[in-house]
Design an enzyme around this catalytic site. Structure first.
Site, PDB file in Angstrom:
ATOM      1  CG  HIS A  79       7.142   0.677   0.983  1.00  0.00           C
ATOM      2  ND1 HIS A  79       6.455   0.358   2.122  1.00  0.00           N
ATOM      3  CD2 HIS A  79       8.356   1.115   1.412  1.00  0.00           C
ATOM      4  CE1 HIS A  79       7.191   0.591   3.176  1.00  0.00           C
ATOM      5  NE2 HIS A  79       8.358   1.063   2.768  1.00  0.00           N
ATOM      6  CD  GLU A  81       3.699  -3.178  -0.824  1.00  0.00           C
ATOM      7  OE1 GLU A  81       3.443  -3.822   0.201  1.00  0.00           O
ATOM      8  OE2 GLU A  81       4.748  -2.523  -0.983  1.00  0.00           O
ATOM      9  CB  CYS A 117       4.033  -0.840   5.643  1.00  0.00           C
ATOM     10  SG  CYS A 117       3.819   0.486   4.425  1.00  0.00           S
ATOM     11  CB  CYS A 120       1.741  -0.345   1.256  1.00  0.00           C
ATOM     12  SG  CYS A 120       3.286   0.410   0.692  1.00  0.00           S
TER      13      CYS A 120
END
Length: 162
Positions: A79, A81, A117, A120
């Site tokens: 991801h 992040e 999420c 993250c």
């Protein structure tokens, strides 16, 4: 002459970063900023050296019709992040702000109700980041204080963090 406000300026940069994403579903761009200095950027994509979904032309989660926010262990991507956090030192990130923009790969529209999420969120908490600014519309955003994620731990009640 009107000048772009600082939050949307950084969100514009995060949105440009998202254009490097390789996900066939949604591409996110993230930047970490502290004291008006960009510390790191990240976008959605497979780990270094592995083929991206855009390269192989398929997405397992998409083909299995897995809803947003579920079964991330099947996703090839790291991801945005996480990629940004990997690129900065924790000592630099303490007290920083992460700017996040999600774009639907098919429609090119902003991802509605975008949020990090649960995985993250844990990375953001441990990185020492203080705020997350998430773009909702081209000129509108939501500011989240990471302390709220600590105090309202969704993992205790089984709700999804996305």
């Amino acid at each position: 002459m009107s000048r772009r406000d600082k939050e949307n300026y950084y969100l514009d940069i995060a949105q440009a970063v998202s254009e490097r994403g390789t996900c066939l579903r949604r591409n996110f761009g993230a930047i970490i900023v502290k004291n008006d200095q960009i510390l790191a950027t990240g976008y959605s994509g497979a780990p270094r050296g592995r083929k991206n979904c855009s390269d192989i032309g398929s997405c397992l989660r998409e083909s299995m019709n897995i809803p947003r926010g579920e079964r991330y262990e099947l996703c090839r991507s790291v991801h945005a992040e996480a990629n940004a956090i990997i690129s900065a030192s924790r000592s630099e990130m303490i007290g920083s702000t992460l700017y996040l923009v999600g774009v639907d790969s098919n429609t090119k529209e902003l991802v509605e109700d975008a949020c990090s999420c649960s995985m993250c969120k844990r990375l953001i908490i441990n990185a020492g980041i203080s705020r997350v600014i998430i773009r909702n519309k081209p000129d509108h955003f939501t500011a989240v204080y990471v302390q709220d994620w600590i105090e309202n731990d969704e993992s205790l009640n089984g709700s999804r963090g996305y």
